[in-house]
Design a protein around this motif. Structure first.
Motif, PDB file in Angstrom:
ATOM      1  N   GLN A 125      63.010  96.012  92.611  1.00  0.00           N
ATOM      2  CA  GLN A 125      62.966  95.334  91.317  1.00  0.00           C
ATOM      3  C   GLN A 125      64.316  94.751  90.922  1.00  0.00           C
ATOM      4  O   GLN A 125      64.375  93.820  90.120  1.00  0.00           O
ATOM      5  CB  GLN A 125      62.449  96.270  90.229  1.00  0.00           C
ATOM      6  CG  GLN A 125      63.348  97.429  89.882  1.00  0.00           C
ATOM      7  CD  GLN A 125      62.803  98.253  88.730  1.00  0.00           C
ATOM      8  OE1 GLN A 125      61.787  97.904  88.128  1.00  0.00           O
ATOM      9  NE2 GLN A 125      63.464  99.353  88.419  1.00  0.00           N
TER      10      GLN A 125
ATOM     11  N   TRP B 175      60.930 100.931  95.309  1.00  0.00           N
ATOM     12  CA  TRP B 175      60.636 100.110  94.135  1.00  0.00           C
ATOM     13  C   TRP B 175      61.875  99.900  93.275  1.00  0.00           C
ATOM     14  O   TRP B 175      62.136  98.778  92.819  1.00  0.00           O
ATOM     15  CB  TRP B 175      59.528 100.723  93.294  1.00  0.00           C
ATOM     16  CG  TRP B 175      59.325  99.974  92.004  1.00  0.00           C
ATOM     17  CD1 TRP B 175      59.766 100.307  90.767  1.00  0.00           C
ATOM     18  CD2 TRP B 175      58.672  98.705  91.871  1.00  0.00           C
ATOM     19  NE1 TRP B 175      59.411  99.353  89.841  1.00  0.00           N
ATOM     20  CE2 TRP B 175      58.738  98.351  90.492  1.00  0.00           C
ATOM     21  CE3 TRP B 175      58.017  97.856  92.750  1.00  0.00           C
ATOM     22  CZ2 TRP B 175      58.189  97.183  90.005  1.00  0.00           C
ATOM     23  CZ3 TRP B 175      57.473  96.674  92.251  1.00  0.00           C
ATOM     24  CH2 TRP B 175      57.561  96.349  90.900  1.00  0.00           C
ATOM     25  N   MET B 176      62.643 100.951  93.066  1.00  0.00           N
ATOM     26  CA  MET B 176      63.846 100.845  92.241  1.00  0.00           C
ATOM     27  C   MET B 176      64.811  99.814  92.813  1.00  0.00           C
ATOM     28  O   MET B 176      65.408  99.023  92.074  1.00  0.00           O
ATOM     29  CB  MET B 176      64.520 102.205  92.105  1.00  0.00           C
ATOM     30  CG  MET B 176      63.708 103.239  91.322  1.00  0.00           C
ATOM     31  SD  MET B 176      63.333 102.724  89.622  1.00  0.00           S
ATOM     32  CE  MET B 176      64.976 102.796  88.905  1.00  0.00           C
TER      33      MET B 176
ATOM     34  N   LYS C 267      57.475  95.864  85.408  1.00  0.00           N
ATOM     35  CA  LYS C 267      57.380  97.316  85.550  1.00  0.00           C
ATOM     36  C   LYS C 267      55.934  97.798  85.630  1.00  0.00           C
ATOM     37  O   LYS C 267      55.664  98.856  86.200  1.00  0.00           O
ATOM     38  CB  LYS C 267      58.106  98.011  84.404  1.00  0.00           C
ATOM     39  CG  LYS C 267      57.562  97.719  83.019  1.00  0.00           C
ATOM     40  CD  LYS C 267      58.431  98.376  81.950  1.00  0.00           C
ATOM     41  CE  LYS C 267      57.926  98.053  80.547  1.00  0.00           C
ATOM     42  NZ  LYS C 267      58.807  98.641  79.512  1.00  0.00           N
TER      43      LYS C 267
ATOM     44  N   LYS D 267      54.689  98.659  89.128  1.00  0.00           N
ATOM     45  CA  LYS D 267      55.302  99.759  89.874  1.00  0.00           C
ATOM     46  C   LYS D 267      54.256 100.660  90.516  1.00  0.00           C
ATOM     47  O   LYS D 267      54.351 100.985  91.709  1.00  0.00           O
ATOM     48  CB  LYS D 267      56.205 100.575  88.942  1.00  0.00           C
ATOM     49  CG  LYS D 267      56.801 101.816  89.595  1.00  0.00           C
ATOM     50  CD  LYS D 267      57.670 102.583  88.601  1.00  0.00           C
ATOM     51  CE  LYS D 267      58.205 103.861  89.195  1.00  0.00           C
ATOM     52  NZ  LYS D 267      59.075 104.609  88.222  1.00  0.00           N
ATOM     53  N   GLN D 268      53.258 101.075  89.747  1.00  0.00           N
ATOM     54  CA  GLN D 268      52.279 102.009  90.291  1.00  0.00           C
ATOM     55  C   GLN D 268      51.447 101.372  91.392  1.00  0.00           C
ATOM     56  O   GLN D 268      51.087 102.034  92.373  1.00  0.00           O
ATOM     57  CB  GLN D 268      51.371 102.545  89.178  1.00  0.00           C
ATOM     58  CG  GLN D 268      50.546 103.759  89.607  1.00  0.00           C
ATOM     59  CD  GLN D 268      51.397 104.861  90.240  1.00  0.00           C
ATOM     60  OE1 GLN D 268      52.392 105.308  89.671  1.00  0.00           O
ATOM     61  NE2 GLN D 268      51.021 105.276  91.446  1.00  0.00           N
TER      62      GLN D 268
ATOM     63  N   ASP E  35      62.466  93.123  82.795  1.00  0.00           N
ATOM     64  CA  ASP E  35      61.673  94.239  83.298  1.00  0.00           C
ATOM     65  C   ASP E  35      60.196  94.092  82.981  1.00  0.00           C
ATOM     66  O   ASP E  35      59.485  95.081  82.803  1.00  0.00           O
ATOM     67  CB  ASP E  35      62.201  95.583  82.755  1.00  0.00           C
ATOM     68  CG  ASP E  35      61.791  96.765  83.633  1.00  0.00           C
ATOM     69  OD1 ASP E  35      61.516  96.539  84.820  1.00  0.00           O
ATOM     70  OD2 ASP E  35      61.744  97.889  83.116  1.00  0.00           O
TER      71      ASP E  35
ATOM     72  N   ILE F 120      53.682 101.519  94.486  1.00  0.00           N
ATOM     73  CA  ILE F 120      53.769 102.883  95.014  1.00  0.00           C
ATOM     74  C   ILE F 120      52.469 103.275  95.703  1.00  0.00           C
ATOM     75  O   ILE F 120      52.466 103.876  96.789  1.00  0.00           O
ATOM     76  CB  ILE F 120      54.135 103.872  93.891  1.00  0.00           C
ATOM     77  CG1 ILE F 120      55.591 103.643  93.449  1.00  0.00           C
ATOM     78  CG2 ILE F 120      53.927 105.313  94.338  1.00  0.00           C
ATOM     79  CD1 ILE F 120      56.002 104.455  92.239  1.00  0.00           C
TER      80      ILE F 120
ATOM     81  N   GLU G 211      59.116 105.393  95.483  1.00  0.00           N
ATOM     82  CA  GLU G 211      59.796 105.211  94.197  1.00  0.00           C
ATOM     83  C   GLU G 211      61.189 104.627  94.392  1.00  0.00           C
ATOM     84  O   GLU G 211      61.605 103.715  93.663  1.00  0.00           O
ATOM     85  CB  GLU G 211      59.891 106.556  93.467  1.00  0.00           C
ATOM     86  CG  GLU G 211      60.535 106.487  92.101  1.00  0.00           C
ATOM     87  CD  GLU G 211      59.538 106.656  90.963  1.00  0.00           C
ATOM     88  OE1 GLU G 211      59.867 106.212  89.851  1.00  0.00           O
ATOM     89  OE2 GLU G 211      58.446 107.195  91.189  1.00  0.00           O
TER      90      GLU G 211
END
Length: 240
Positions: free
Chosen positions: A61, A57-58, A35, A38-39, A32, A42, A54
């Motif tokens: 990944q 992305w989940m 991570k 992520k932002q 991970d 998004i 969101e």
């Protein structure tokens, strides 16, 4: 005159995100370590007015470990095929063909779940860096090798099976350019263990059978049986 507005600065955001995600694949991404991206992801989807960023992305990944495993197989194919390659590290750090394949595999995962625009932006970033134009919709199997990279074009509905090697200037394209063919398979299928040498052009919804060799400068518009060798014959005259 009324113009539509587009936030073209998103191109810069996508380039930075794609570059950092590529690096993260080789920094223990299965733990991970991506991570922090992520932002960025998004924000890009929001800039493209795409919903459920969101959730996307989940899902996205969860694919990173599988992509890394595929890339390790690709890198080993480079090391095993290119006599100039001295180590796996050299592949990861210095081979544009490998870089293009990596970004293709990252963009393809988004293409598969119908995320619009972003996969193409990622692939165009790779195109600008490497000279390799792989549409994210193409389906490419394991242990894929692109040597020298520049000028390679792989169309949207191309299927490439396992252990395929191609060289610079190869085009896997459509034989017709018509908008009504957008939802139709219009690019080649390349069987496993095929080698395609420099500047070969293979066009249309045809199949190159497994274990075949396609020589340099060949243009093919009909299917080729497995275990075939196709060459272009020309006569060179040398005067002294």
């Amino acid at each position: 005159m009324q113009f539509s507005n587009y936030n073209l600065s998103l191109k810069d955001d996508v380039e930075l995100f794609t570059k950092q995600l590529f690096y993260s694949l080789f920094e223990d991404v299965c733990q991970d370590k991506a991570k922090h991206l992520k932002q960025q992801f998004i924000s890009i989807l929001e800039g493209l007015s795409l919903p459920k960023a969101e959730e996307i992305w989940m899902y996205y990944q969860t694919s990173f470990c599988d992509i890394r495993q595929k890339l390790d197989l690709d890198a080993k194919a480079f090391e095993a095929t290119d006599p100039a390659c001295k180590s796996l590290g050299e592949v990861y750090l210095a081979y544009p063909g490998f870089h293009a394949i990596a970004i293709y595999r990252l963009s393809h995962e988004l293409y598969k779940i119908d995320v619009p625009i972003l996969p193409r932006m990622m692939s165009e970033y790779a195109h600008s860096l490497t000279g390799v134009d792989i549409h994210p919709g193409a389906s490419i199997g394991d242990s894929f090798f692109i040597d020298h990279a520049t000028g390679v074009v792989i169309g949207e509905t191309t299927i490439i099976e396992n252990n395929v090697s191609i060289y610079q200037g190869v085009t896997l394209g459509g034989i017709q350019v018509k908008k009504e063919l957008a939802e139709v398979k219009r690019h080649p299928t390349i069987g496993s263990n095929v080698t395609i040498y420099a500047n070969a052009t293979i066009l249309g919804n045809i199949t190159v059978g497994k274990n075949s060799v396609i020589g340099a400068n060949v243009c093919i518009t009909q299917s080729i049986e497995p275990n075939s060798t196709v060459i272009y014959k020309s006569q060179n005259s040398i005067y002294t």
